[in-house]
Design a protein around this motif. Structure first.
Motif, PDB file in Angstrom:
ATOM      1  N   SER A  51      42.108  40.366  56.986  1.00 47.69           N
ATOM      2  CA  SER A  51      43.162  41.283  56.582  1.00 47.69           C
ATOM      3  C   SER A  51      44.271  40.442  56.514  1.00 47.69           C
ATOM      4  O   SER A  51      45.383  41.115  55.468  1.00 47.69           O
ATOM      5  N   LEU A  52      44.444  39.318  56.855  1.00 43.94           N
ATOM      6  CA  LEU A  52      45.584  38.495  56.697  1.00 43.94           C
ATOM      7  C   LEU A  52      45.555  37.872  55.347  1.00 43.94           C
ATOM      8  O   LEU A  52      46.592  37.765  54.676  1.00 43.94           O
ATOM      9  N   ILE A  53      44.550  37.440  54.937  1.00 42.30           N
ATOM     10  CA  ILE A  53      44.247  36.820  53.627  1.00 42.30           C
ATOM     11  C   ILE A  53      44.378  37.870  52.396  1.00 42.30           C
ATOM     12  O   ILE A  53      45.372  37.648  51.566  1.00 42.30           O
ATOM     13  N   LEU A  54      43.547  38.842  52.560  1.00 39.48           N
ATOM     14  CA  LEU A  54      43.529  39.996  51.334  1.00 39.48           C
ATOM     15  C   LEU A  54      44.712  40.801  51.573  1.00 39.48           C
ATOM     16  O   LEU A  54      45.475  41.196  50.442  1.00 39.48           O
ATOM     17  N   GLY A  55      45.334  41.130  52.846  1.00 42.48           N
ATOM     18  CA  GLY A  55      46.667  41.872  52.920  1.00 42.48           C
ATOM     19  C   GLY A  55      47.856  41.037  52.515  1.00 42.48           C
ATOM     20  O   GLY A  55      48.677  41.572  51.657  1.00 42.48           O
ATOM     21  N   GLY A  56      47.964  39.745  52.755  1.00 42.16           N
ATOM     22  CA  GLY A  56      49.020  38.863  51.892  1.00 42.16           C
ATOM     23  C   GLY A  56      48.781  38.918  50.702  1.00 42.16           C
ATOM     24  O   GLY A  56      49.829  38.873  49.837  1.00 42.16           O
ATOM     25  N   TYR A  57      47.725  38.968  49.917  1.00 44.83           N
ATOM     26  CA  TYR A  57      47.398  38.950  48.519  1.00 44.83           C
ATOM     27  C   TYR A  57      47.849  40.254  48.070  1.00 44.83           C
ATOM     28  O   TYR A  57      48.487  40.340  46.998  1.00 44.83           O
ATOM     29  N   CYS A  58      47.639  41.276  48.587  1.00 43.68           N
ATOM     30  CA  CYS A  58      48.191  42.666  48.255  1.00 43.68           C
ATOM     31  C   CYS A  58      49.567  42.630  48.140  1.00 43.68           C
ATOM     32  O   CYS A  58      50.207  43.341  47.209  1.00 43.68           O
ATOM     33  N   ILE A  59      50.276  41.862  48.839  1.00 38.43           N
ATOM     34  CA  ILE A  59      51.823  41.915  49.143  1.00 38.43           C
ATOM     35  C   ILE A  59      52.424  41.097  47.858  1.00 38.43           C
ATOM     36  O   ILE A  59      53.221  41.510  47.474  1.00 38.43           O
ATOM     37  N   PHE A  60      51.659  40.049  47.528  1.00 37.48           N
ATOM     38  CA  PHE A  60      52.303  38.940  46.844  1.00 37.48           C
ATOM     39  C   PHE A  60      51.871  38.879  45.384  1.00 37.48           C
ATOM     40  O   PHE A  60      52.505  38.532  44.295  1.00 37.48           O
ATOM     41  N   ALA A  61      50.518  39.412  45.143  1.00 39.45           N
ATOM     42  CA  ALA A  61      50.053  39.532  43.636  1.00 39.45           C
ATOM     43  C   ALA A  61      50.540  40.331  42.796  1.00 39.45           C
ATOM     44  O   ALA A  61      50.785  40.157  41.615  1.00 39.45           O
ATOM     45  N   PRO A  62      51.293  41.719  43.392  1.00 41.71           N
ATOM     46  CA  PRO A  62      51.850  42.530  42.331  1.00 41.71           C
ATOM     47  C   PRO A  62      53.250  41.788  41.902  1.00 41.71           C
ATOM     48  O   PRO A  62      53.705  42.326  40.675  1.00 41.71           O
ATOM     49  N   ILE A  63      53.663  40.672  42.307  1.00 38.93           N
ATOM     50  CA  ILE A  63      54.848  40.108  41.714  1.00 38.93           C
ATOM     51  C   ILE A  63      54.367  39.338  40.486  1.00 38.93           C
ATOM     52  O   ILE A  63      54.954  39.585  39.227  1.00 38.93           O
ATOM     53  N   LEU A  64      53.197  38.870  40.398  1.00 39.49           N
ATOM     54  CA  LEU A  64      52.311  38.226  39.217  1.00 39.49           C
ATOM     55  C   LEU A  64      52.305  39.377  38.384  1.00 39.49           C
ATOM     56  O   LEU A  64      52.319  39.141  36.883  1.00 39.49           O
ATOM     57  N   LYS A  65      51.821  40.456  38.663  1.00 37.75           N
ATOM     58  CA  LYS A  65      51.451  41.505  38.001  1.00 37.75           C
ATOM     59  C   LYS A  65      52.659  42.158  37.107  1.00 37.75           C
ATOM     60  O   LYS A  65      52.725  42.434  35.938  1.00 37.75           O
ATOM     61  N   ASP A  66      53.823  42.155  37.919  1.00 36.67           N
ATOM     62  CA  ASP A  66      54.977  42.626  37.168  1.00 36.67           C
ATOM     63  C   ASP A  66      55.427  41.829  36.107  1.00 36.67           C
ATOM     64  O   ASP A  66      55.823  42.397  35.025  1.00 36.67           O
ATOM     65  N   ARG A  67      55.147  40.556  36.169  1.00 36.90           N
ATOM     66  CA  ARG A  67      55.464  39.760  35.052  1.00 36.90           C
ATOM     67  C   ARG A  67      54.754  39.709  33.857  1.00 36.90           C
ATOM     68  O   ARG A  67      55.043  39.829  32.865  1.00 36.90           O
ATOM     69  N   ARG A  68      53.242  40.046  34.079  1.00 43.32           N
ATOM     70  CA  ARG A  68      52.563  40.459  32.947  1.00 43.32           C
ATOM     71  C   ARG A  68      52.845  41.579  32.322  1.00 43.32           C
ATOM     72  O   ARG A  68      52.743  41.684  31.069  1.00 43.32           O
ATOM     73  N   LEU A  69      53.116  42.612  33.124  1.00 43.70           N
ATOM     74  CA  LEU A  69      53.674  43.996  32.449  1.00 43.70           C
ATOM     75  C   LEU A  69      54.785  44.070  31.659  1.00 43.70           C
ATOM     76  O   LEU A  69      54.785  44.709  30.833  1.00 43.70           O
ATOM     77  N   ILE A  70      55.536  42.958  31.995  1.00 44.79           N
ATOM     78  CA  ILE A  70      56.995  43.040  31.344  1.00 44.79           C
ATOM     79  C   ILE A  70      56.662  42.321  30.196  1.00 44.79           C
ATOM     80  O   ILE A  70      57.210  42.663  29.050  1.00 44.79           O
ATOM     81  N   GLU A  71      55.669  41.170  30.196  1.00 43.89           N
ATOM     82  CA  GLU A  71      55.376  40.734  28.925  1.00 43.89           C
ATOM     83  C   GLU A  71      54.628  41.740  27.875  1.00 43.89           C
ATOM     84  O   GLU A  71      54.967  41.575  26.642  1.00 43.89           O
ATOM     85  N   ARG A  72      53.951  42.404  28.615  1.00 46.36           N
ATOM     86  CA  ARG A  72      53.087  43.475  27.758  1.00 46.36           C
ATOM     87  C   ARG A  72      53.928  44.578  27.093  1.00 46.36           C
ATOM     88  O   ARG A  72      53.711  44.950  26.090  1.00 46.36           O
ATOM     89  N   HIS A  73      54.753  45.086  28.014  1.00 51.50           N
ATOM     90  CA  HIS A  73      55.420  46.329  27.846  1.00 51.50           C
ATOM     91  C   HIS A  73      57.084  46.251  27.568  1.00 51.50           C
ATOM     92  O   HIS A  73      57.517  47.380  26.921  1.00 51.50           O
TER      93      HIS A  73
END
Length: 227
Positions: free
Chosen positions: A184-206
């Motif tokens: 829960s700590l590792i995957l939960g932490g990933y769920c919180i911070f991974a979308p930051i990178l996803k935001d960057r990718r989506l800004i580049e795409r859209h």
């Protein structure tokens, strides 16, 4: 493979990772479990990068590499998750819930979290998320047509409902163990911070379209607190 990995996640987290099939003990179990839990967020994030996409293009026939890129990514991610939840070596350290009512509430919340995750996956485009888009494109003999930027359904409320739903799932497991706390700590932490990178990718795409969406739709909480 995608469905099998999801079922493995639901089942093994429900039991706090105590039903997994790893049989290592002591230091070996700690090292093996550490490798299993870290390989997913590290490799998952890498494969979403430009370098990772190039590697994915090598996994299929050269003339179909572009069409099957989403399929290759989903297959790799599914294998990673399947390995994590099936090969984990249980510690057999189980904690009692502090309040009796949690015995009844947590399973309901856990199921609700997975229901929301399924809804979010459909809202995002089930063909892409499941990896089916690649084969659909190959069979239709045309380039993959990715769905438009999702802004309806749960995406109208928050920008990253898949991550948010999975975060809820790892917090509401009915069986709490030493193993589940780590997961829960590792995957939960990933769920919180991974979308930051996803935001960057989506800004580049859209581009500007996503920036407008980002400025009007919260990050993971259905409020204006986080943007």
């Amino acid at each position: 493979m995608f469905a099998i990995a999801v079922i493995a996640m639901i089942y093994h987290m429900f039991y706090g990772m105590q039903k997994s099939y790893g049989n290592l003990e002591g230091a070996l179990a700690i090292m093996a479990n550490g490798a299993l839990i870290l390989q997913f967020p590290v490799a998952h994030s890498f494969l979403l990068s430009q370098r990772g996409q190039k590697i994915l293009s090598l996994l299929g026939p050269k003339d179909l590499a572009i069409s099957l890129s989403t399929t290759s990514f989903t297959i790799v991610a599914s294998i990673q998750l399947f390995a994590l939840f099936m090969l984990w070596s249980p510690s057999k350290i189980v904690f009692e819930l502090p309040f009796e009512f949690l015995i009844y509430i947590l399973p309901i919340l856990y199921c609700l979290s997975w229901f929301l995750l399924i809804v979010a996956t459909i809202d995002a485009g089930l063909e892409v998320q499941s990896g089916a888009l690649g084969w659909i494109s190959v069979l239709a003999r045309k380039k993959p047509k990715f769905p438009e930027l999702p802004t309806t359904g749960l995406y109208r409320i928050i920008r990253h409902p898949i991550y948010a739903s999975f975060f809820l799932a790892v917090l509401t497991v009915p069986t709490w163990t030493a193993d589940q706390i780590v997961v829960s700590l590792i995957l939960g932490g990933y769920c919180i911070f991974a979308p930051i990178l996803k935001d960057r990718r989506l800004i580049e795409r859209h581009g500007e379209k996503y920036l407008r969406y980002k400025n009007t739709t919260p990050y993971m909480l259905p409020s204006k607190i986080i943007k």
